[in-house]
Design a protein around this motif. Structure first.
Motif, PDB file in Angstrom:
ATOM      1  N   ARG A 197       0.840  -1.196   0.000  1.00 53.67           N
ATOM      2  CA  ARG A 197       0.000   0.000   0.000  1.00 53.67           C
ATOM      3  C   ARG A 197       0.880   1.253   0.000  1.00 53.67           C
ATOM      4  N   TYR A 198       0.356   2.287  -0.650  1.00 53.41           N
ATOM      5  CA  TYR A 198       0.997   3.599  -0.562  1.00 53.41           C
ATOM      6  C   TYR A 198       0.886   4.082   0.873  1.00 53.41           C
ATOM      7  N   GLU A 199       1.960   4.649   1.381  1.00 52.76           N
ATOM      8  CA  GLU A 199       1.914   5.279   2.699  1.00 52.76           C
ATOM      9  C   GLU A 199       2.928   6.418   2.708  1.00 52.76           C
ATOM     10  N   ASN A 200       2.428   7.627   2.890  1.00 52.25           N
ATOM     11  CA  ASN A 200       3.272   8.820   2.818  1.00 52.25           C
ATOM     12  C   ASN A 200       4.045   8.794   1.505  1.00 52.25           C
ATOM     13  N   GLU A 201       5.354   8.919   1.557  1.00 45.53           N
ATOM     14  CA  GLU A 201       6.180   8.900   0.346  1.00 45.53           C
ATOM     15  C   GLU A 201       6.667   7.500   0.000  1.00 45.53           C
ATOM     16  N   GLY A 202       6.383   6.526   0.872  1.00 45.96           N
ATOM     17  CA  GLY A 202       6.887   5.176   0.667  1.00 45.96           C
ATOM     18  C   GLY A 202       5.780   4.157   0.479  1.00 45.96           C
ATOM     19  N   ARG A 203       6.091   2.945   0.898  1.00 41.32           N
ATOM     20  CA  ARG A 203       5.154   1.838   0.781  1.00 41.32           C
ATOM     21  C   ARG A 203       5.080   1.080   2.100  1.00 41.32           C
ATOM     22  N   SER A 204       3.895   0.591   2.381  1.00 39.03           N
ATOM     23  CA  SER A 204       3.669  -0.248   3.545  1.00 39.03           C
ATOM     24  C   SER A 204       3.482  -1.677   3.040  1.00 39.03           C
ATOM     25  N   PHE A 205       4.227  -2.603   3.608  1.00 37.15           N
ATOM     26  CA  PHE A 205       4.159  -4.009   3.217  1.00 37.15           C
ATOM     27  C   PHE A 205       3.598  -4.824   4.367  1.00 37.15           C
ATOM     28  N   GLU A 206       2.668  -5.708   4.042  1.00 34.96           N
ATOM     29  CA  GLU A 206       2.213  -6.702   4.999  1.00 34.96           C
ATOM     30  C   GLU A 206       2.373  -8.057   4.331  1.00 34.96           C
ATOM     31  N   LEU A 207       3.219  -8.887   4.916  1.00 31.31           N
ATOM     32  CA  LEU A 207       3.454 -10.224   4.414  1.00 31.31           C
ATOM     33  C   LEU A 207       2.761 -11.194   5.358  1.00 31.31           C
ATOM     34  N   GLU A 208       1.867 -12.003   4.819  1.00 30.87           N
ATOM     35  CA  GLU A 208       1.113 -12.946   5.627  1.00 30.87           C
ATOM     36  C   GLU A 208       1.526 -14.373   5.285  1.00 30.87           C
ATOM     37  N   ALA A 209       1.899 -15.134   6.304  1.00 26.24           N
ATOM     38  CA  ALA A 209       2.268 -16.538   6.122  1.00 26.24           C
ATOM     39  C   ALA A 209       1.001 -17.384   6.044  1.00 26.24           C
ATOM     40  N   CYS A 210       0.927 -18.196   5.001  1.00 24.27           N
ATOM     41  CA  CYS A 210      -0.234 -19.076   4.812  1.00 24.27           C
ATOM     42  C   CYS A 210       0.179 -20.541   4.793  1.00 24.27           C
ATOM     43  N   SER A 211       1.442 -20.829   5.130  1.00 21.16           N
ATOM     44  CA  SER A 211       1.948 -22.205   5.147  1.00 21.16           C
ATOM     45  C   SER A 211       3.103 -22.302   6.136  1.00 21.16           C
ATOM     46  N   ALA A 212       3.475 -23.528   6.452  1.00 21.19           N
ATOM     47  CA  ALA A 212       4.620 -23.760   7.341  1.00 21.19           C
ATOM     48  C   ALA A 212       5.899 -23.224   6.700  1.00 21.19           C
ATOM     49  N   PHE A 213       6.026 -23.378   5.378  1.00 20.09           N
ATOM     50  CA  PHE A 213       7.184 -22.832   4.666  1.00 20.09           C
ATOM     51  C   PHE A 213       7.308 -21.334   4.906  1.00 20.09           C
ATOM     52  N   ALA A 214       6.200 -20.618   4.757  1.00 23.67           N
ATOM     53  CA  ALA A 214       6.211 -19.166   4.936  1.00 23.67           C
ATOM     54  C   ALA A 214       6.570 -18.795   6.374  1.00 23.67           C
ATOM     55  N   GLU A 215       6.049 -19.515   7.336  1.00 25.08           N
ATOM     56  CA  GLU A 215       6.374 -19.234   8.739  1.00 25.08           C
ATOM     57  C   GLU A 215       7.867 -19.417   8.990  1.00 25.08           C
ATOM     58  N   GLN A 216       8.473 -20.432   8.371  1.00 18.97           N
ATOM     59  CA  GLN A 216       9.922 -20.627   8.507  1.00 18.97           C
ATOM     60  C   GLN A 216      10.679 -19.466   7.862  1.00 18.97           C
ATOM     61  N   CYS A 217      10.215 -19.022   6.697  1.00 20.57           N
ATOM     62  CA  CYS A 217      10.839 -17.859   6.040  1.00 20.57           C
ATOM     63  C   CYS A 217      10.790 -16.640   6.946  1.00 20.57           C
ATOM     64  N   PHE A 218       9.626 -16.381   7.497  1.00 23.84           N
ATOM     65  CA  PHE A 218       9.446 -15.202   8.334  1.00 23.84           C
ATOM     66  C   PHE A 218      10.307 -15.281   9.585  1.00 23.84           C
ATOM     67  N   SER A 219      10.448 -16.457  10.151  1.00 21.04           N
ATOM     68  CA  SER A 219      11.312 -16.618  11.334  1.00 21.04           C
ATOM     69  C   SER A 219      12.751 -16.274  10.980  1.00 21.04           C
ATOM     70  N   LEU A 220      13.222 -16.740   9.827  1.00 25.04           N
ATOM     71  CA  LEU A 220      14.582 -16.407   9.401  1.00 25.04           C
ATOM     72  C   LEU A 220      14.747 -14.901   9.219  1.00 25.04           C
ATOM     73  N   ILE A 221      13.751 -14.261   8.632  1.00 25.11           N
ATOM     74  CA  ILE A 221      13.827 -12.815   8.411  1.00 25.11           C
ATOM     75  C   ILE A 221      13.834 -12.070   9.755  1.00 25.11           C
ATOM     76  N   GLN A 222      12.942 -12.448  10.657  1.00 29.65           N
ATOM     77  CA  GLN A 222      12.844 -11.756  11.942  1.00 29.65           C
ATOM     78  C   GLN A 222      14.065 -11.987  12.824  1.00 29.65           C
ATOM     79  N   GLU A 223      14.720 -13.130  12.640  1.00 29.95           N
ATOM     80  CA  GLU A 223      15.940 -13.423  13.409  1.00 29.95           C
ATOM     81  C   GLU A 223      17.181 -12.895  12.710  1.00 29.95           C
ATOM     82  N   ASN A 224      16.993 -12.159  11.621  1.00 31.36           N
ATOM     83  CA  ASN A 224      18.094 -11.622  10.809  1.00 31.36           C
ATOM     84  C   ASN A 224      19.028 -12.703  10.329  1.00 31.36           C
ATOM     85  N   LYS A 225      18.482 -13.873  10.012  1.00 29.32           N
ATOM     86  CA  LYS A 225      19.273 -14.972   9.473  1.00 29.32           C
ATOM     87  C   LYS A 225      19.072 -15.107   7.975  1.00 29.32           C
ATOM     88  N   ALA A 226      18.270 -14.217   7.411  1.00 32.15           N
ATOM     89  CA  ALA A 226      18.040 -14.227   5.963  1.00 32.15           C
ATOM     90  C   ALA A 226      18.335 -12.852   5.398  1.00 32.15           C
TER      91      ALA A 226
END
Length: 159
Positions: A130-159
């Motif tokens: 979504r547009y937000e101010n001068e940038g963009r707002s991102f919402e990534l939603e996990a819909c599978s176990a694979f996605a949850e693993q991806c998000f964990s790596l991102i949040q732990e700064n391992k990706a």
């Protein structure tokens, strides 16, 4: 599980896409499907371009707006980038053999997935931009176990 990020500029958006790409590579992403949603011009193709570059594509990434799909050979996996904006009827996807694109040796990025409702696989990740101010707002939603693993790596700064 969701990740919400505000990206003030294209560099920040690119880094988010690269983080997701690094997680994909670490986990193996064959058979995955990502939906990209947002208004015209929100940055769906730009995000897809960055993700494809993160996965190793070195060439140009063009919008599949007029072709409906563009394939990208990424070694063992073919990434199919769909843009269904101009699709008049979801049944058109049947004529192009849509089901043949989704298998364990491919992955897909689908812009405007609502236009192919009923014929697309369930997504692993839904990315809302979504547009937000001068940038963009991102919402990534996990819909599978694979996605949850991806998000964990991102949040732990391992990706």
């Amino acid at each position: 599980m969701k990740i919400q990020r505000y990206c003030a500029n294209e560099t920040a958006s690119r880094e988010l896409a690269f983080s997701l790409g690094r997680a994909f590579i670490q986990l193996g992403y064959g058979g995955t499907c990502c939906y990209l949603r947002g208004e015209l011009g929100a940055g769906k193709t730009t995000f897809s371009r960055s993700l494809l570059h993160a996965l190793g594509h070195e060439g140009k990434v063009k919008s599949p707006t007029y072709t409906l799909v563009e394939p990208y050979d990424l070694g063992d996996i073919t990434m199919y980038h769909f843009d269904l904006y101009r699709l008049a009827d979801p049944e058109e996807l049947e004529f192009m053999g849509i089901r043949d694109y989704f298998n364990d040796l491919s992955a897909s990025l689908v812009e405007w997935p609502d236009r192919g409702e009923g014929l697309l696989p369930k997504p692993d990740i839904i990315i809302d931009i979504r547009y937000e101010n001068e940038g963009r707002s991102f919402e990534l939603e996990a819909c599978s176990a694979f996605a949850e693993q991806c998000f964990s790596l991102i949040q732990e700064n391992k990706a």
